[in-house]
Structures are given as C-alpha cells and as structure tokens.
Motif scaffolding. Sequence first.
Motif, short mmCIF file in Angstrom:
data_model
loop_
_atom_site.label_atom_id
_atom_site.label_comp_id
_atom_site.label_asym_id
_atom_site.label_seq_id
_atom_site.Cartn_x
_atom_site.Cartn_y
_atom_site.Cartn_z
N ASP A 24 0.94 -1.35 0.07
CA ASP A 24 0.00 -0.04 0.07
C ASP A 24 0.75 1.23 -0.08
OD1 ASP A 24 -2.13 -1.75 0.42
OD2 ASP A 24 -2.15 -1.46 2.55
N ARG A 79 1.71 2.36 -3.43
CA ARG A 79 0.74 3.11 -4.21
C ARG A 79 0.48 4.24 -3.47
NH1 ARG A 79 -3.33 -1.60 -3.32
NH2 ARG A 79 -4.80 0.10 -4.17
N SER A 103 0.53 8.09 -5.33
CA SER A 103 -0.56 9.19 -5.17
C SER A 103 0.00 10.45 -4.88
CB SER A 103 -1.52 8.83 -4.60
OG SER A 103 -2.60 9.58 -4.09
N SER A 113 -5.76 9.59 -6.64
CA SER A 113 -5.78 8.63 -5.42
C SER A 113 -5.11 7.39 -5.81
CB SER A 113 -7.10 8.46 -5.04
OG SER A 113 -7.74 9.69 -4.38
N GLU A 114 -5.31 6.90 -6.94
CA GLU A 114 -4.84 5.52 -7.53
C GLU A 114 -4.38 5.59 -8.77
OE1 GLU A 114 -4.42 2.72 -6.15
OE2 GLU A 114 -5.97 2.61 -4.23
N LEU A 123 -3.94 2.39 -11.31
CA LEU A 123 -5.30 1.81 -11.17
C LEU A 123 -6.19 2.48 -12.13
CD1 LEU A 123 -6.81 -0.82 -9.82
CD2 LEU A 123 -7.54 0.77 -8.30
N GLU A 124 -6.57 3.74 -11.95
CA GLU A 124 -7.39 4.36 -12.64
C GLU A 124 -7.06 4.55 -13.94
OE1 GLU A 124 -10.47 5.09 -11.36
OE2 GLU A 124 -10.91 6.26 -12.88
#
Lengths: 411, 411
Positions: free
Chosen positions: B15, B18, B22, B399-400, B403-404
């Motif tokens: 985490d 990541r 961000s 935020s991600e 991923l996004e």
Amino acid sequence: MTVLAQGARGARSEDVRRGNLSTLLRYVHVHGPTARSRLTAVLGLNRSTIGDLTGELVAAGLVREEPGRAERVHDRSSSSGGRPSYVVTPESERVQVLAVDVGVTHLTVARIGLGGAVLSRIDRSYRRGARRQRDVTATIGKIGAALLAEVESGAVLIGAGVAVPGMVRRRDGQVRQAPNLGWKDAPVGAELARALGLPVWVGNDADLGIRAEHVRGAAAGVDDAVYLSGHSGIGAGIIAGGLPLGGRAGYAGEVGHTVINPGGLPCHCGSQGCWETECGEERLFELAGRPLGGGLAGVREVAAAAVGGEPVARAAIEHVASWLGRGTANVVNALNPEVVILGGALEEVFGVAGATVLAEFEVTALAAPQEQVRIVTPHLGPDSTLVGAAELAFEALLSEPLLELGRRTAS
Amino acid sequence: MTVLAQGARGARSEDVRRGNLSTLLRYVHVHGPTARSRLTAVLGLNRSTIGDLTGELVAAGLVREEPGRAERVHDRSSSSGGRPSYVVTPESERVQVLAVDVGVTHLTVARIGLGGAVLSRIDRSYRRGARRQRDVTATIGKIGAALLAEVESGAVLIGAGVAVPGMVRRRDGQVRQAPNLGWKDAPVGAELARALGLPVWVGNDADLGIRAEHVRGAAAGVDDAVYLSGHSGIGAGIIAGGLPLGGRAGYAGEVGHTVINPGGLPCHCGSQGCWETECGEERLFELAGRPLGGGLAGVREVAAAAVGGEPVARAAIEHVASWLGRGTANVVNALNPEVVILGGALEEVFGVAGATVLAEFEVTALAAPQEQVRIVTPHLGPDSTLVGAAELAFEALLSEPLLELGRRTAS
C-alpha cells in the motif's frame, strides 16, 4: 475524497508496523478482550503478523494473552472443527488515566483503565456560581492525589484528560473562555500538569461527549454525528467524516452562540438572540419561575413538574423544546449528520417534550438531510463527557503505543 | 487526534508504494513542474525511490521528465555547486477531464488538463427561470461532444466533474433538490454519463468552490476553511481538518437554510426566516426595486448603483451586508475556520459594503474564533466552482494513479 494536505510526506515501511500496533491496541481498547483469530480477520493481516504485533504489546505490558476459555473460536479456513485461539485483553489495571469532568454544578474525577473500565471515582456537587479556577484546580489536585495513591506499583499513569464547558485552546489546554464558570484565559492545562505531575490534555465538554459516544456509545460506527451538550449553555461536539471537528484552534462547536432570534434576549457573550438564550437551562428556570442556577437537578425538577401537570413548568418546557427542535434543524441542515445526540439538560427536555422538539424540527429541517438523521439520547448517560476525557488522555498512547509508553515509564 | 474508524484495517507494505505514487502525482498536479530534488525534500523519500516512482508515472504517460533548464537546482547535501535536476511535469495535454459548472443564469463547460490548465471552454448565459433538467443535460452533452472532438488521439479523458447549486447525493450524482433550478430528484449523474460516455462525478457548487480554493486558491495550505457561495441562495463548502465536510450523504453545508430570523420571510424550502431569505440575491433585487432573477450581472448592477449614490440600491446592499456579517459570525462560531471565502454575489456585496459586513460580524462572533479568522474573496474569481469540478473528476486518478488510468485506457 481526500484533498491534498500540502506538503504531505511519503510513507515508509517502518511506519506501517507502528500504524498496525496502534490499530491493534485501539481495537482491543474499544472492543475489549478479542480472540487473535478475530483480530486477524478484522485487521486484514495474516496470523503471524498479528502474533508478532501482539507479542510486542505483551512485552510492553499493554495487553495480555490468555487461552480462549468461554468460547471456542472457529477458524473458517480450517475444516478440523473449532480450535482455541488466544484472547488479547487490555491491561486495564496496569495502564490507566485520570479523567476529570468539570461542570458548573458538579465535579467528577475518576481513574479509568485501558479498555475503558472505571476503576474508581469521586463525585462532588455544587450550587451554581462563579468558582475561582485556582480553587477548582486545587480541588482536582487533591482528589486526583487521593485517587493516584490507590494505584498499585508497576502500573503506568499515562496522563489526565479534563473536560471543561468552554473554549479550550488545543495546543496547551488554556481555557480561553468558560462563561458559565466565569473563567477567562485560565491556564487549566498548565496548572493541573504541575499539581498532578502528569501530562494533561484539556478539552471542551461537548467535544469529549461526542468522542466517547463515537468510540463506545450512540455514535459507534457512525462517521457523521453531533453531540449537543446542554449544561447551562449549549455546545456541540462534532464528528465529521469519522474525525473530530475542532476548527483551527479547537473552538468549533459554539452553536449555542449562533444567532437564531436577532430581536431576542441579550446573551452574556455580548451578542443578542443566541440559541442558548432561548434554549439554555437559565431560560427554562426563568420561564418556570425557578431560581436560576439549578443545574441538571433543577432541570429534572421542572421536567417532573411539567409531567405532573404544573402549567408554568409545562409552558417553560414547551418553549425550550420548540427552540431545541429549531436549532437542531439548523445543525442538521449545516452538517448532514447521521446521528444527533441530545445530552445533559437537553436529554431531559427531549424526554418529556420530544413531540414538540420533533414537530419543530420537521418543519425547519430540509427533507434530504432530515430523512437521514436519528435524534437520540446518550448511551453513556451523564458519563459521556467523563469517558471522553479518558479517551482524550489515552489518545497519545493509542496513536504511538511503544513511543508513548517509553516516555511515560522513563519519566 | 484520530478517533478510531471502527473496523480499520491494517496497512501493508505494498500500500505504501501506491500511496507514494499518489502523493507524488498529486504534488505535481497542484504545484506544476517540480525538480526531482525538490520532490525528494518535500516528500521525505530518498532519491532512488523518487526516481523509481517518477519512472512509473512516466511509463504510464501521466508525467514527463525534462532536464532542468531555466533554473539550476542546488542540492544542499552537495558542496560541488549546482547540478541540474530533472523536472517532473504533469502531462496536461495527454490527461484531461471535462468540467461543468451549472448555474441558475450560466453554464460553463471546459476541458482541463492534469495540473489544472484550462485547455478550452464554452460559456453560456441565461435569464433566470426554471430550466428543465433534461434540456440542460442535453445541452451539456452537445457542448461536451464539441469539446471532446478537439481532443488529440492518444489523450485520455478521465471523466467529467459537474457542479450544481443543490443537494447532491454523493453515491450516484443524483440531484436531490436544487430549488433555484426547480429540480428535484434529478438523475444528472446517470444521464450525463450516458450522454458523454464518460464516468461522471457530480458535486454541490459550494463544495467544489472550497475544493478548488483549498487546492490552489485562497485556502491553500489551510486545514479549516469555508467557502460561502452566493448564487441565488447561499451554500457553504467546508474543509475541516484538511478534509471536505460532506456529511452522511454529501448534503452538508446548507447554511442558507439555517433559521436566523424566525419571524421573518417564508422561504421556498418550506421554512421561515432562513438566512438566504435576508441575504440572498432575490432579497437584494426586491429591496433594490429590480426585477428578480438578474443573477450575478444583476447584483453587480445594484452594487454599482449603490456606489454611484442611488439610495434604494445602497439601502438594499446595506441590508444584505448586515445579514451577511451576522450569518458569517454564526458559521465562524460553529466551525472556528481560519479562512472564510465570500464567493459569487457575496463577493460583490463585500466589495462595496465590507465595513457593514465586518461591523455586524464583530458584534456577533465570539472573541476567540473571531481573532483567528480571515474573511476574504476567492483567488480563482468566478472560476472556483469550475476548477473544483475538474478537481473532483481528477480525484480518482490522483488517489490511485495506475489503477484508474488502467481502467480508463482499457475502456
């Protein structure tokens, strides 16, 4: 939904472990004795990590581990039937704080253990009237010393949490203004730290009320909640997005001093028509023809008289109830909470004139936030504030368990 | 000061990476092109970690790296004099959102790039009057399509952010109530997602105003701030403890509907004496003898007439200014913010009758919160809301990041 905290720092792996120690200790502090297997599931960490973390907390004397007795814990990943799991229990007797609730007509000092157990307490009652802050501090010092004398050797006192009905500067526990006590710029934090020989954290009574109700009361599991504290005046403790809302310096929540009736009565704050001029205890006593300054006992007497059919008492309660509904609607429109908790005198008014409160609330609150809110009374009763003061004192330990404990045992 | 989020999960090392991606992307989005050495210092991570993180973002096409040119960056730990550092720059042309500001008398749709650059925009004006939500949605769809046609191939559209003057359900962008537009339970989020073929996030205009001013305006670096939006009615966007305050469903901030004058005018919300009945645009127009519905242009006309000496306009402005000061004091007493930003019509009133606003504010606000607050106008001018809509649309990516982006490029 997180907005950038400017200058936010990156996180490091070593932070993760400290964060996990904090999460685990906080969990057993709030939920009490918990099976290791449950901690594994709830925290989403694997079995060996939980074992390591628990081991560190045991070594530090913050929790103990015992084989599960009363219940056999079933592990879903195992088909071999139930097997016992160690239960992690907070060391309530070994790790303690002093909690102090300073009211206008009461003073409570208690010893509270990790996990929230009240180990011993002393309650005093007063007639309303200006009490010199230095006298109150001295009294707390004496009662505190008596309670501290009971602590067994080997136990650790983390510090003292103090609730005051006024605006408290978060940074140093200076009470900037507590009109109902007649205090202004009172160095409560500094004086009590000297008197008790402990770190002292001071907070506003409503802020501590919502803190306790959020951790273990009517707002448990709720991210948006307001505790309205009725003690002489009215203050709000606010939880927003799961976090306490203090404002820049900790003064937020002075909803008793929002103007709601501009042509109304002068307020002791210097303004006119503040919410508490219509809805506070003193207004109730005045309308009911009672002597001012009766505190919670006085409010209960008026409420009982109203229920018993005394017209003046009934009219006084109805007046206050109506303004309570209107002002609560203002709070709900502004903050869209899931729960509003009516504490202190407001609980009594709600108890005997709840229909009036809700009727006025319903015409004033907007439909969308109205349909989402529950208006309730405190689960911790009159102890919300005291319990909140204990939570405040435990916070440093819960955030940084080993660091804070090291500080306290070294000193 | 963190209170337990019940059921909080433990954190894991993966985490952390990541989170750092961000934090880095958010930093350059807000601050623009930034030297790697500066990122190292600001994020508190070492040089090679920053290099790795930047590499991942470059590979994803979110930022680019260029040798520092205009400035030579000096590294304090090096005594060998300045050496060039790579500069990390957000890919504004490659990563974009659509931002939409729906007003009662205006509509703006813009293409905004990562880093906040407005790449192109279309503005429309309207006379006040009920506009059917489906017509507005269709118009946005058409304008949006025209703007999207300009986007070069290879660019990624993250989604659209939409600001609406009303209560918006966070979950699905349903506009529960927008009285000044005459909308009730309008499925703005769902309809626009279909019309634009993009993910759509809808927010309240005041919430998006404070968001923008917090990220890159008058509340930058401030943890407790309120944006009061005056467009027909009054709404508040609130940042508390560095985070947006939305309440349970996103409806928080309806301070225009807090009762401040209970014997006063009926409000279109069904209640009586709400703040906006005394302080909203329509009250100003009525007192000034102007036709209702003039919007911001109308407010500017009245303000100019007041400055020019027209007695009726002056009296109207003074009335609204006085209630603006009183209501602002209520907000400050309740929330203890560091900054209150007066936007839209309120900026105009403050501009020509600031002394009246402040005089009334000073007698109503409590001393302690009063001494801590600055009352200011928006740094982003009338674009706060539009910029905030863009920030809302960028949030998932920030935020991600990986991923996004994967989601958007796969679709």
